[in-house]
Design a protein around this motif. Structure first.
Motif, PDB file in Angstrom:
ATOM      1  N   ARG A  17       0.862  -1.193   0.000  1.00 23.85           N
ATOM      2  CA  ARG A  17       0.000   0.000   0.000  1.00 23.85           C
ATOM      3  C   ARG A  17       0.894   1.237   0.000  1.00 23.85           C
ATOM      4  O   ARG A  17       1.757   1.393   0.868  1.00 23.85           O
ATOM      5  N   THR A  18       0.729   2.094  -0.993  1.00 25.90           N
ATOM      6  CA  THR A  18       1.511   3.326  -1.077  1.00 25.90           C
ATOM      7  C   THR A  18       0.574   4.502  -1.267  1.00 25.90           C
ATOM      8  O   THR A  18      -0.621   4.337  -1.540  1.00 25.90           O
ATOM      9  N   SER A  19       1.108   5.707  -1.166  1.00 21.70           N
ATOM     10  CA  SER A  19       0.286   6.908  -1.359  1.00 21.70           C
ATOM     11  C   SER A  19      -0.195   7.028  -2.797  1.00 21.70           C
ATOM     12  O   SER A  19      -1.176   7.717  -3.079  1.00 21.70           O
ATOM     13  N   ALA A  20       0.503   6.348  -3.724  1.00 19.62           N
ATOM     14  CA  ALA A  20       0.122   6.418  -5.141  1.00 19.62           C
ATOM     15  C   ALA A  20      -0.764   5.252  -5.569  1.00 19.62           C
ATOM     16  O   ALA A  20      -1.192   5.197  -6.724  1.00 19.62           O
ATOM     17  N   GLY A  21      -1.020   4.300  -4.675  1.00 27.95           N
ATOM     18  CA  GLY A  21      -1.849   3.157  -5.045  1.00 27.95           C
ATOM     19  C   GLY A  21      -1.270   1.855  -4.520  1.00 27.95           C
ATOM     20  O   GLY A  21      -0.362   1.852  -3.679  1.00 27.95           O
ATOM     21  N   ARG A  62       5.497  -2.497   7.150  1.00 29.98           N
ATOM     22  CA  ARG A  62       4.178  -2.201   7.717  1.00 29.98           C
ATOM     23  C   ARG A  62       3.127  -1.899   6.663  1.00 29.98           C
ATOM     24  O   ARG A  62       1.924  -1.949   6.961  1.00 29.98           O
ATOM     25  N   ASN A  63       3.548  -1.557   5.451  1.00 27.35           N
ATOM     26  CA  ASN A  63       2.575  -1.135   4.444  1.00 27.35           C
ATOM     27  C   ASN A  63       2.104  -2.283   3.545  1.00 27.35           C
ATOM     28  O   ASN A  63       1.696  -2.063   2.403  1.00 27.35           O
ATOM     29  N   VAL A  64       2.149  -3.522   4.056  1.00 27.67           N
ATOM     30  CA  VAL A  64       1.647  -4.655   3.271  1.00 27.67           C
ATOM     31  C   VAL A  64       0.129  -4.588   3.206  1.00 27.67           C
ATOM     32  O   VAL A  64      -0.546  -4.504   4.234  1.00 27.67           O
ATOM     33  N   GLU A  65      -0.411  -4.620   2.017  1.00 28.09           N
ATOM     34  CA  GLU A  65      -1.855  -4.616   1.802  1.00 28.09           C
ATOM     35  C   GLU A  65      -2.387  -6.049   1.735  1.00 28.09           C
ATOM     36  O   GLU A  65      -3.409  -6.376   2.348  1.00 28.09           O
ATOM     37  N   ILE A  66      -1.692  -6.905   0.971  1.00 30.17           N
ATOM     38  CA  ILE A  66      -2.112  -8.303   0.818  1.00 30.17           C
ATOM     39  C   ILE A  66      -0.881  -9.190   0.875  1.00 30.17           C
ATOM     40  O   ILE A  66       0.127  -8.917   0.218  1.00 30.17           O
ATOM     41  N   CYS A  67      -0.939 -10.239   1.670  1.00 27.88           N
ATOM     42  CA  CYS A  67       0.077 -11.299   1.655  1.00 27.88           C
ATOM     43  C   CYS A  67      -0.699 -12.607   1.701  1.00 27.88           C
ATOM     44  O   CYS A  67      -1.284 -12.955   2.735  1.00 27.88           O
ATOM     45  N   SER A  68      -0.755 -13.307   0.570  1.00 30.90           N
ATOM     46  CA  SER A  68      -1.608 -14.482   0.479  1.00 30.90           C
ATOM     47  C   SER A  68      -0.907 -15.586  -0.297  1.00 30.90           C
ATOM     48  O   SER A  68       0.170 -15.390  -0.865  1.00 30.90           O
ATOM     49  N   GLY A  69      -1.547 -16.744  -0.341  1.00 29.85           N
ATOM     50  CA  GLY A  69      -0.974 -17.899  -1.014  1.00 29.85           C
ATOM     51  C   GLY A  69      -0.631 -18.975   0.000  1.00 29.85           C
ATOM     52  O   GLY A  69      -0.731 -18.776   1.220  1.00 29.85           O
ATOM     53  N   ARG A  70      -0.215 -20.119  -0.481  1.00 34.07           N
ATOM     54  CA  ARG A  70       0.123 -21.247   0.395  1.00 34.07           C
ATOM     55  C   ARG A  70       1.593 -21.611   0.205  1.00 34.07           C
ATOM     56  O   ARG A  70       2.077 -21.695  -0.934  1.00 34.07           O
ATOM     57  N   VAL A  71       2.278 -21.833   1.315  1.00 31.91           N
ATOM     58  CA  VAL A  71       3.690 -22.192   1.297  1.00 31.91           C
ATOM     59  C   VAL A  71       3.862 -23.460   2.131  1.00 31.91           C
ATOM     60  O   VAL A  71       3.440 -23.497   3.296  1.00 31.91           O
ATOM     61  N   LEU A 279       2.598  -0.195  -9.841  1.00 29.68           N
ATOM     62  CA  LEU A 279       1.382   0.513  -9.430  1.00 29.68           C
ATOM     63  C   LEU A 279       0.375   0.621 -10.569  1.00 29.68           C
ATOM     64  O   LEU A 279      -0.807   0.884 -10.338  1.00 29.68           O
ATOM     65  N   SER A 280       0.847   0.448 -11.798  1.00 32.37           N
ATOM     66  CA  SER A 280      -0.027   0.606 -12.963  1.00 32.37           C
ATOM     67  C   SER A 280       0.408  -0.378 -14.041  1.00 32.37           C
ATOM     68  O   SER A 280       1.088  -0.019 -14.999  1.00 32.37           O
ATOM     69  N   LEU A 281       0.012  -1.626 -13.871  1.00 30.66           N
ATOM     70  CA  LEU A 281       0.437  -2.679 -14.782  1.00 30.66           C
ATOM     71  C   LEU A 281      -0.441  -2.713 -16.035  1.00 30.66           C
ATOM     72  O   LEU A 281      -1.645  -2.467 -15.961  1.00 30.66           O
ATOM     73  N   PRO A 282       0.131  -3.020 -17.195  1.00 27.31           N
ATOM     74  CA  PRO A 282      -0.665  -3.075 -18.421  1.00 27.31           C
ATOM     75  C   PRO A 282      -1.605  -4.264 -18.426  1.00 27.31           C
ATOM     76  O   PRO A 282      -1.350  -5.289 -17.788  1.00 27.31           O
ATOM     77  N   ALA A 283      -2.700  -4.128 -19.139  1.00 27.14           N
ATOM     78  CA  ALA A 283      -3.605  -5.262 -19.319  1.00 27.14           C
ATOM     79  C   ALA A 283      -2.934  -6.274 -20.249  1.00 27.14           C
ATOM     80  O   ALA A 283      -2.094  -5.928 -21.078  1.00 27.14           O
ATOM     81  N   GLY A 284      -3.297  -7.522 -20.109  1.00 27.79           N
ATOM     82  CA  GLY A 284      -2.717  -8.542 -20.970  1.00 27.79           C
ATOM     83  C   GLY A 284      -1.305  -8.902 -20.536  1.00 27.79           C
ATOM     84  O   GLY A 284      -0.943  -8.785 -19.361  1.00 27.79           O
ATOM     85  N   CYS A 285      -0.488  -9.338 -21.495  1.00 29.12           N
ATOM     86  CA  CYS A 285       0.894  -9.719 -21.198  1.00 29.12           C
ATOM     87  C   CYS A 285       1.678  -8.494 -20.751  1.00 29.12           C
ATOM     88  O   CYS A 285       1.687  -7.464 -21.438  1.00 29.12           O
ATOM     89  N   ARG A 286       2.365  -8.599 -19.627  1.00 34.45           N
ATOM     90  CA  ARG A 286       3.064  -7.443 -19.066  1.00 34.45           C
ATOM     91  C   ARG A 286       4.337  -7.097 -19.816  1.00 34.45           C
ATOM     92  O   ARG A 286       4.849  -5.982 -19.697  1.00 34.45           O
ATOM     93  N   PHE A 287       4.854  -8.036 -20.596  1.00 39.28           N
ATOM     94  CA  PHE A 287       6.058  -7.752 -21.377  1.00 39.28           C
ATOM     95  C   PHE A 287       5.720  -7.270 -22.784  1.00 39.28           C
ATOM     96  O   PHE A 287       6.607  -6.795 -23.500  1.00 39.28           O
ATOM     97  N   ALA A 288       4.458  -7.354 -23.179  1.00 35.19           N
ATOM     98  CA  ALA A 288       4.063  -7.045 -24.560  1.00 35.19           C
ATOM     99  C   ALA A 288       4.538  -5.679 -25.061  1.00 35.19           C
ATOM    100  O   ALA A 288       4.986  -5.570 -26.207  1.00 35.19           O
TER     101      ALA A 288
END
Length: 324
Positions: A17-21, A62-71, A279-288
């Protein structure tokens, strides 16, 4: 969990979680690591490599918004442990970490030996004398004289400090050590010395490693498997020999083509553009946006596809029936 697996990570996410999103530092990462195996996590700065390592060991800001998954560690789902049980049974006991920038990981006003011995005092309840004797043994293992136990961090060279931090991680004899850029800011000869120590520890103790780095050339010396990350996701997961000899993902191909070769006249290539903001990932493939092989289907988000032989690639070029 398959026989022989030490670690399994399923759909691990870590958002900040940041001030920008919201920054999606680790976004749905899954992999398995066998015992006595070294996996290298490669990628450009800011792709989420260090966040993955810290998240697995619950070293979270302290600014973790989500920490999920199984380990899973062996058969135990350690992600389900409460913080006290995780600290008592996992953190620095079965999984340890070597932080980036060894000088910052050491207290400048406490003797090195006291810091290296501390995990045994905290987690094992050993006496100070016994813990320091064990610290001397581990110093010998990583190539440091026991005389350095009484020195302060500022009295050690960069390479010696890195070895001391490695000794701190190894002192409880963990099953897995996570190393975050262990050779950064070191000269070439010191880097080679550190990598030789890691190879010897892997061979003699059977310790498993996750090596987080952007240094392709150095990492190839110890890797059994490679996980290539881009914008918070694994985009290729393969055996080291397969990956370094014949990368599949377009990002992997460009990354390896950027490395200078001693006996090759071809000039190193470069990757155009910049990685996307988490903070602003592209839709679809991120490397496209940077990919020379992009085509229409790249507007959709590809999953991690498993190919014959077990290699996994996050790219529509390898989808069944794909015709780019």
């Amino acid at each position: 969990m398959a026989a022989g697996n030490l670690l399994r990570v399923d759909d691990f996410c870590l958002f900040y979680r940041t001030s920008a999103g919201i920054g999606r530092a680790v976004d749905g990462v899954s992999f398995e690591l066998e015992r006595h195996q070294a996996m290298v996590v490669l990628g450009e700065s800011g792709c989420g490599k260090s966040s993955l390592g810290r998240g697995l060991l619950r070293l979270l800001p302290r600014n973790v918004e989500i920490c999920s998954g199984r380990v899973f560690l062996d058969e135990a789902e350690i992600s389900a442990y409460n913080d006290e049980r995780f600290r008592r049974e996992v953190q620095w006991v079965r999984i340890a970490m070597v932080m980036q920038a060894a000088m910052n990981a050491l207290n400048p006003v406490v003797r090195v030996g006291e810091q290296v011995a501390e995990p045994l005092l905290v987690h094992r309840g050993w006496s100070r004398a016994r813990a320091l004797a064990r610290a001397a043994e581990v110093f010998s293992l990583v190539g440091i004289s026991a005389d350095f136990l009484r020195r302060y961090p500022f009295e050690l060279s960069g390479g010696m400090r890195q070895r001391a931090v490695l000794a701190m991680a190894l002192i409880t004899e963990p099953d897995l050590v996570i190393l975050d850029e262990p050779t950064s800011a070191l000269d070439v000869l010191t880097q080679a010395g550190i990598m030789n120590v890691l190879k010897r520890i892997k061979r003699e103790l059977g310790t498993s490693f996750i090596l987080i780095t952007h240094d392709v050339a150095t990492s190839s010396e110890i890797a059994d498997r490679v996980a290539l990350m881009y914008a918070g996701q694994i985009v290729e997961l393969a055996g080291a020999a397969d990956f370094f000899l014949r990368p599949f993902h377009p990002y992997a191909k460009l990354l390896l083509a950027s490395i200078p070769r001693l006996h090759q006249e071809k000039r190193p290539e470069f990757i155009t553009g910049q990685p996307p903001s988490l903070l602003s990932l592209p839709a679809g493939c991120r490397f496209a946006p940077r990919c020379p092989s992009r085509f229409g289907r790249c507007a959709e988000n590809p999953g991690l596809m498993t190919l014959p032989g077990g290699r996994q690639v996050r790219c529509w070029l390898y989808a069944e029936g794909a015709q780019p």
